[in-house]
Design an enzyme around this catalytic site. Structure first.
Site, PDB file in Angstrom:
ATOM      1  N   HIS A 188       0.862  -1.194   0.000  1.00 16.81           N
ATOM      2  CA  HIS A 188       0.000   0.000   0.000  1.00 16.81           C
ATOM      3  C   HIS A 188       0.898   1.243   0.000  1.00 16.81           C
ATOM      4  O   HIS A 188       1.392   1.676   1.038  1.00 16.81           O
ATOM      5  CB  HIS A 188      -0.900  -0.016   1.230  1.00 16.81           C
ATOM      6  CG  HIS A 188      -2.041   0.962   1.176  1.00 16.81           C
ATOM      7  ND1 HIS A 188      -2.068   2.049   0.326  1.00 16.81           N
ATOM      8  CD2 HIS A 188      -3.211   1.003   1.869  1.00 16.81           C
ATOM      9  CE1 HIS A 188      -3.206   2.719   0.518  1.00 16.81           C
ATOM     10  NE2 HIS A 188      -3.914   2.104   1.442  1.00 16.81           N
ATOM     11  N   HIS A 191      -2.550   6.964  -0.749  1.00 19.80           N
ATOM     12  CA  HIS A 191      -3.515   7.535   0.196  1.00 19.80           C
ATOM     13  C   HIS A 191      -2.972   8.144   1.474  1.00 19.80           C
ATOM     14  O   HIS A 191      -3.666   8.201   2.484  1.00 19.80           O
ATOM     15  CB  HIS A 191      -4.564   6.473   0.580  1.00 19.80           C
ATOM     16  CG  HIS A 191      -5.398   6.029  -0.589  1.00 19.80           C
ATOM     17  ND1 HIS A 191      -6.117   4.881  -0.591  1.00 19.80           N
ATOM     18  CD2 HIS A 191      -5.597   6.599  -1.794  1.00 19.80           C
ATOM     19  CE1 HIS A 191      -6.737   4.748  -1.753  1.00 19.80           C
ATOM     20  NE2 HIS A 191      -6.433   5.785  -2.507  1.00 19.80           N
ATOM     21  N   TYR A 193      -0.611   7.165   3.574  1.00 20.37           N
ATOM     22  CA  TYR A 193      -0.072   6.327   4.639  1.00 20.37           C
ATOM     23  C   TYR A 193       1.457   6.281   4.540  1.00 20.37           C
ATOM     24  O   TYR A 193       2.045   6.998   3.739  1.00 20.37           O
ATOM     25  CB  TYR A 193      -0.757   4.949   4.610  1.00 20.37           C
ATOM     26  CG  TYR A 193      -2.244   5.110   4.836  1.00 20.37           C
ATOM     27  CD1 TYR A 193      -2.717   5.614   6.050  1.00 20.37           C
ATOM     28  CD2 TYR A 193      -3.172   4.880   3.824  1.00 20.37           C
ATOM     29  CE1 TYR A 193      -4.071   5.847   6.256  1.00 20.37           C
ATOM     30  CE2 TYR A 193      -4.533   5.114   4.021  1.00 20.37           C
ATOM     31  CZ  TYR A 193      -4.969   5.595   5.243  1.00 20.37           C
ATOM     32  OH  TYR A 193      -6.299   5.859   5.450  1.00 20.37           O
TER      33      TYR A 193
END
Ligand SMILES: Cc1cc2nc3c(=O)[nH]c(=O)nc-3n(C[C@H](O)[C@H](O)[C@H](O)COP(=O)(O)O)c2cc1C
Length: 378
Positions: A188, A191, A193
């Site tokens: 990931h 977004h 993070y």
């Protein structure tokens, strides 16, 4: 690289999203991907048996599914009841879920994340501050995953020699994902993070080799890619990026260059796929058309390209037919329509999604209770 739907023209109209695609060693029967969707039903950070039904409801033979974001370590959490994959118990708990998806012929990737500063001390071991590439705090009252009261504690900036430990956490999580039976992992990197925090110049204010130039800011992400590729094989590695988004105050002054730099670097590792969130998804859940496009990234990438963000059936079909992407990941529509590929095939109406139950904790409501299409009686 495989691309373009529908070789030849059958008499019947081809639905581009429903055409097969070979993604590395995986033979996909269609191009509709379950996007990673945090559901907050993994009590105590352990995946629960009700996830078996949730994921298998959304499985088709030859369909690709990506899990909800799954923590790589005990410092990775920023939301209640999200799953992890750093303990033996968590790995064991994932196994029956993965088995159920495989039993129906699905291909299942685990999205692994670390939230970095999008957290507070309540989620952290011993109440310590969350870690990040910076000690700059987030604005406290941002509404995050439906939690109005989200309060973010000021983060602690990782020292240079601590960064490899976090890279290692990602590597171990990837190994655990293999042990749990997953077909691969998605890093990931989107977004706002931790991985994205390092990449974006509005957040990263470091002066060591992990900050400053674009090359330095991307170093953390690429070290993770390299470590995981060496651990499980690049043919099982995907990454999600959102260079154009500024969720969680994670904007960049030159997202186009950042996206292309990442793509060119990823090519060197030969990873399986790159999954990119559309520029139009600048804010969570709102679709605002904007002039940027993912096409330069798609053209530059040697592996499979997955696009996500605000797609409906028509958009997705056009993107595949025009070779702007290989696969399309659907979030909210897939959440509310467990049989989305079938509905797209038939061009059937869709269930509406209920935002109010996206992040509630119930094992059924807003989770496994969305209806399937009625099968006409024979
Ligand atoms: C309930 C919900 C949870 C989400 N959780 C994640 C997540 O865990 N990881 C991630 O990368 N994106 C997450 N997203 C973003 C989605 O994967 C997707 O990119 C976004 O919903 C836009 O696609 P859509 O228009 O098809 O819904 C989430 C979105 C929603 C609505």
């Amino acid at each position: 690289m495989e691309n373009k739907a529908g070789q030849g023209h059958d008499e019947e109209e081809q639905v581009p999203l429903l055409t097969p695609y070979k993604m590395g060693n995986f033979q996909l029967s269609h191009r509709i991907v379950l996007a990673p969707l945090t559901r907050q039903r993994s009590y105590g950070n352990v995946p629960q048996p009700h996830a078996i039904m949730y994921y298998s409801q959304r499985t088709t033979k030859g369909g690709l599914l990506i899990t909800e974001a799954t923590g790589v370590s005990d410092t990775a959490q920023g939301y209640p009841e999200t799953p992890g994959i750093w303990t033996k118990e968590q790995v064991e708990a994932w196994k029956p879920i993965v088995d159920a998806v495989h039993a129906k012929g699905g291909i299942f990737f685990c999205q692994i994340w670390h939230v970095g500063r999008v957290s507070n001390q309540g989620f952290q071991p011993n109440g310590q501050p969350p870690i990040s590439c910076t000690d700059k705090p987030l604005t406290p009252q941002i509404q995050s995953f439906g939690i109005d009261a989200a309060q973010f504690s000021p983060p602690r900036c990782l020292s240079t020699d601590e960064v490899p430990q976090v890279v290692n956490d990602f590597k171990v999580a990837a190994r655990h994902a293999m042990e749990a039976g997953f077909d691969g992992v998605e890093i990931h990197g989107a977004h706002g993070y931790l991985v994205d925090q390092f990449m974006k110049d509005q957040i990263n204010d470091r002066t060591d080799q992990y900050g400053g130039s674009m090359e330095n800011r991307c170093r953390f992400a690429l070290e993770i890619v390299e470590a995981i590729s060496n651990e499980i094989g690049a043919d099982r590695v995907g990454i999600r990026l959102s260079p154009f988004a500024n969720y969680m105050e994670s904007g960049d002054s030159n997202p186009k260059a950042l996206g292309l730099y990442m793509i060119e670097s990823l090519n060197k590792y030969g990873i399986l796929y790159c999954h990119v969130v559309e520029p139009r998804m600048k804010t969570v859940g709102e679709k605002t058309e904007c002039p940027h496009s993912l096409v330069p990234m798609r053209k530059a990438f040697n592996g499979t390209f997955i696009s996500a963000g605000g797609y409906d059936r028509e958009d997705g079909n056009n993107a595949v037919a025009e070779n702007r992407t290989d696969l399309v990941a659907y979030g909210r529509w897939f959440l509310a329509n467990p049989d989305l590929p079938k509905r797209f095939k038939l061009d059937a109406p869709l269930n509406k999604y209920n935002r109010d139950t996206f992040y509630t904790l119930d094992p059924v409501v807003g989770y496994t209770d969305y209806p399937f299409l009625e099968t006409p009686k024979a």
